[in-house]
Design a protein around this motif. Structure first.
Motif, PDB file in Angstrom:
ATOM      1  N   GLU A   1      29.169  32.602  46.492  1.00  0.00           N
ATOM      2  CA  GLU A   1      28.782  33.892  45.920  1.00  0.00           C
ATOM      3  C   GLU A   1      28.786  33.851  44.388  1.00  0.00           C
ATOM      4  O   GLU A   1      27.998  34.543  43.752  1.00  0.00           O
ATOM      5  N   ASP A   2      29.653  33.014  43.806  1.00  0.00           N
ATOM      6  CA  ASP A   2      29.718  32.960  42.342  1.00  0.00           C
ATOM      7  C   ASP A   2      28.542  32.183  41.757  1.00  0.00           C
ATOM      8  O   ASP A   2      27.905  32.607  40.799  1.00  0.00           O
TER       9      ASP A   2
ATOM     10  N   ARG B   1      36.523  38.356  40.798  1.00  0.00           N
ATOM     11  CA  ARG B   1      36.569  37.205  39.876  1.00  0.00           C
ATOM     12  C   ARG B   1      35.891  37.515  38.543  1.00  0.00           C
ATOM     13  O   ARG B   1      36.049  36.789  37.579  1.00  0.00           O
TER      14      ARG B   1
ATOM     15  N   ASP C   1      34.974  39.643  46.486  1.00  0.00           N
ATOM     16  CA  ASP C   1      35.641  38.530  45.815  1.00  0.00           C
ATOM     17  C   ASP C   1      34.920  38.173  44.523  1.00  0.00           C
ATOM     18  O   ASP C   1      35.553  37.879  43.505  1.00  0.00           O
ATOM     19  N   LYS C   2      33.591  38.205  44.556  1.00  0.00           N
ATOM     20  CA  LYS C   2      32.792  37.921  43.362  1.00  0.00           C
ATOM     21  C   LYS C   2      33.113  38.963  42.291  1.00  0.00           C
ATOM     22  O   LYS C   2      33.282  38.623  41.127  1.00  0.00           O
ATOM     23  N   HIS C   3      33.205  40.211  42.701  1.00  0.00           N
ATOM     24  CA  HIS C   3      33.534  41.280  41.743  1.00  0.00           C
ATOM     25  C   HIS C   3      34.944  41.086  41.190  1.00  0.00           C
ATOM     26  O   HIS C   3      35.162  41.226  39.976  1.00  0.00           O
TER      27      HIS C   3
END
Lengths: 181, 191
Positions: A135-136, B92, B88-90
């Motif tokens: 996702e990153d 991070r 989770d992306k948010h």
């Protein structure tokens, strides 16, 4: 009138082109804006819902559009050789960036195996979930590809206006309505 | 032969009964018998649970002198996992942990006070989001002893409530979500 000719685009190509243009800019604006929302904003959940629904719609439209383009006559390119080569490269880049942006966006939301709901009507299933930090990485790709796409699309629009107002040729006109042979 | 057997039994008995001296342990992250979890209220209506999947650490513990205990843990913040990729992306991102800038969180103990009833308070410096603050972890000693594979293990659990805003993480999740409970379940293998 629906199909392309040697001189002009047909209605199918014209409508798909302008739908794409509207959706690309709307999705970019919505995507940028929704990241600035606070947790208690009404659009905190609605924004991503519309963004993903329209994004998946545009992905489907782009696939159909590419198939249509490849099976239709191509209107004769207008302009000097370098303009024709530049236009062809630009168009290829736009298609590539469309797919990169939409596929990377899809990979963000499906990284954990969840599908993407399209207008709560049907769900696009997750297919790839095992890329490390999916996702990153997909998020980074999505942002830079979308930004590049919008910049190149603006250049593409300016080139069309240049054809129309400076060269006074049919390049823009034949993307507004079909011209008769 | 009899003598040797007797000596072996005696030494084994002696070893088993010997008071445990200052011992160094490696936290068993390889076998995943250690967990760093967080728990935060969602709107005041329910709990959101997550964990950090990658961390490493060591501790020393002497049963005869528990106050000499020391703990060091380093957490890979990007390994956070709340079972939802978009969230989770948010988390991070720069709205929260900003893992690009602050990839690690660290805990270094400064003191341990045993209460004498199997619980204690572990004080130390916690570095999160580039900010270091003293915290006090309430510790429960769970147990220690031989494992079935020839090693010796010791485990604790601990809990501490922190305020992310104290560490510069001030994204507004609502009044019920201003604090986060960190729960640790730690098993060490003696070196």
């Amino acid at each position: 009138m629906l199909k392309n000719s040697k001189r002009s685009y047909g209605w199918v190509a014209i409508i798909m082109h302008w739908l794409t243009a509207m959706m690309v800019f709307a999705l970019f604006g919505l995507g940028y804006w929704m990241l600035t929302l606070g947790y208690y904003d009404a659009w905190y959940r609605l924004g991503p819902w519309w963004h993903k629904s329209f994004g998946m719609t545009l992905l489907l439209l782009t696939i159909v559009r590419l198939i249509w383009k490849l099976t239709q006559p191509r209107p004769t390119a207008i302009g000097k050789t370098f303009e024709q080569v530049g236009a062809k490269l630009g168009h290829a880049l736009i298609y590539a960036l469309l797919f990169i942006t939409m596929i990377s966006g899809y990979l963000i939301s499906t990284a954990d195996g969840r599908g993407i709901s399209v207008f709560d009507w049907f769900e696009v299933p997750a297919l790839i979930t095992s890329i490390p930090q999916q996702e990153d990485i997909a998020g980074q790709v999505h942002w830079y590809a979308a930004l590049s796409l919008v910049i190149i699309a603006i250049g593409h629009g300016l080139a069309g206006l240049r054809h129309h107002f400076i060269h006074k040729d049919e390049t823009l006109k034949r993307m507004l309505r079909p011209l008769k042979d | 032969m009899k003598k040797l057997l007797l000596a072996t039994i005696m030494s084994a008995t002696f070893l088993a009964a010997a008071p445990v001296q200052a011992e160094d342990y490696v936290i068993d992250t390889d076998g995943a018998h250690a967990f760093v979890q967080f728990k935060v209220s969602h709107l005041g209506y329910s709990w959101l649970l997550g964990r950090f999947n990658d961390f490493e650490g060591t501790f020393s513990y002497d049963e005869a002198n528990p106050s000499a205990a020391k703990v060091n843990v380093t957490i890979d913040v990007a390994s956070l996992d709340s079972n939802h990729a978009e969230r989770d992306k948010h988390l991070r991102s720069a709205d929260f942990f900003n893992v690009g800038k602050y990839p690690q969180a660290k805990f270094e103990s400064t003191s341990y006070t045993a209460n004498g009833d199997g619980t204690g308070v572990l004080k130390g410096n916690f570095t999160l989001h580039g900010t270091t603050k003293p915290i006090s972890i309430d510790v429960t000693e769970i147990g220690a002893g031989q494992d079935p594979w020839g090693g010796f293990r010791r485990g604790f659990e601990g809990a501490v409530t922190i305020t992310p805003a104290d560490f510069g993480m001030d994204y507004d999740l609502g009044p019920a979500s201003e604090t986060v409970e960190i729960y640790l379940s730690i098993e060490g293998i003696r070196k």
